[in-house]
Design a protein around this motif. Sequence first.
Motif, PDB file in Angstrom:
ATOM      1  N   VAL A   1       5.769 -21.619  20.189  1.00  0.00           N
ATOM      2  CA  VAL A   1       4.534 -20.871  19.930  1.00  0.00           C
ATOM      3  C   VAL A   1       4.376 -19.840  21.031  1.00  0.00           C
ATOM      4  CG1 VAL A   1       2.021 -20.974  19.727  1.00  0.00           C
ATOM      5  CG2 VAL A   1       3.414 -22.828  18.798  1.00  0.00           C
TER       6      VAL A   1
ATOM      7  N   ASP B   1       2.525 -16.119  17.212  1.00  0.00           N
ATOM      8  CA  ASP B   1       3.553 -16.443  16.231  1.00  0.00           C
ATOM      9  C   ASP B   1       4.164 -17.790  16.586  1.00  0.00           C
ATOM     10  OD1 ASP B   1       5.144 -16.156  14.002  1.00  0.00           O
ATOM     11  OD2 ASP B   1       6.372 -14.549  14.818  1.00  0.00           O
ATOM     12  N   SER B   2       4.895 -18.337  15.632  1.00  0.00           N
ATOM     13  CA  SER B   2       5.605 -19.594  15.831  1.00  0.00           C
ATOM     14  C   SER B   2       6.878 -19.567  15.002  1.00  0.00           C
ATOM     15  CB  SER B   2       4.736 -20.773  15.402  1.00  0.00           C
ATOM     16  OG  SER B   2       5.479 -21.984  15.486  1.00  0.00           O
ATOM     17  N   ASP B   3       7.804 -20.437  15.363  1.00  0.00           N
ATOM     18  CA  ASP B   3       9.036 -20.545  14.591  1.00  0.00           C
ATOM     19  C   ASP B   3       8.898 -21.542  13.438  1.00  0.00           C
ATOM     20  OD1 ASP B   3       8.923 -22.851  16.123  1.00  0.00           O
ATOM     21  OD2 ASP B   3      11.046 -22.843  16.639  1.00  0.00           O
TER      22      ASP B   3
ATOM     23  N   LEU C   1       6.599 -22.814  10.050  1.00  0.00           N
ATOM     24  CA  LEU C   1       5.608 -22.301   9.100  1.00  0.00           C
ATOM     25  C   LEU C   1       4.253 -22.987   9.223  1.00  0.00           C
ATOM     26  CD1 LEU C   1       7.793 -21.785   5.911  1.00  0.00           C
ATOM     27  CD2 LEU C   1       6.889 -20.049   7.456  1.00  0.00           C
TER      28      LEU C   1
ATOM     29  N   GLN D   1       2.573 -21.708  12.211  1.00  0.00           N
ATOM     30  CA  GLN D   1       2.091 -20.340  12.000  1.00  0.00           C
ATOM     31  C   GLN D   1       0.693 -20.370  11.390  1.00  0.00           C
ATOM     32  OE1 GLN D   1       5.036 -18.301   9.630  1.00  0.00           O
ATOM     33  NE2 GLN D   1       6.320 -17.860  11.402  1.00  0.00           N
TER      34      GLN D   1
END
Length: 101
Positions: free
Chosen positions: A10, A31-33, A35, A38
Motif C-alpha cells: 500500500v 494505491d495497492s497491489d 484489488l 484498493q
Amino acid sequence: NKVRGCVSQVWLVTEISHREDGQPVIAYRGDSDALIVQGLVAIVLALFSGKSARDILDTDVDGLFAKLGLQEHLTPQRSNGLKSMVARIRADAEAALAAAA
C-alpha cells in the motif's frame, strides 16, 4: 510512501496545503497491489483526503467503520492493514499541525 503494517503493498502520497487561516489541509493519493485493498484505500481516501488536519484527528474512525460494517467482512490481517493506513494518516495530520504551530 509505502504504508508499513499492511500485508499487501500500500502506498499513500501526502500533499499538504494551507487554508487562508494557516490551517493545514491534507490530500492523499493511494494505491495497492491487491484489488480488495484498493477498495479499502478508496474508502480511507474518501473519508480523509481534502480534510483539514484537525478534522482528520477529530474523526471517529472506529465509529465510521462500525457503521460501514467493515470489521465483519475483513480478515484480521486486512483489519490491521486498514488500521495502519489510518495511523499513517493521523500521524501526517499531527505532523502538519505541529509544523503549522
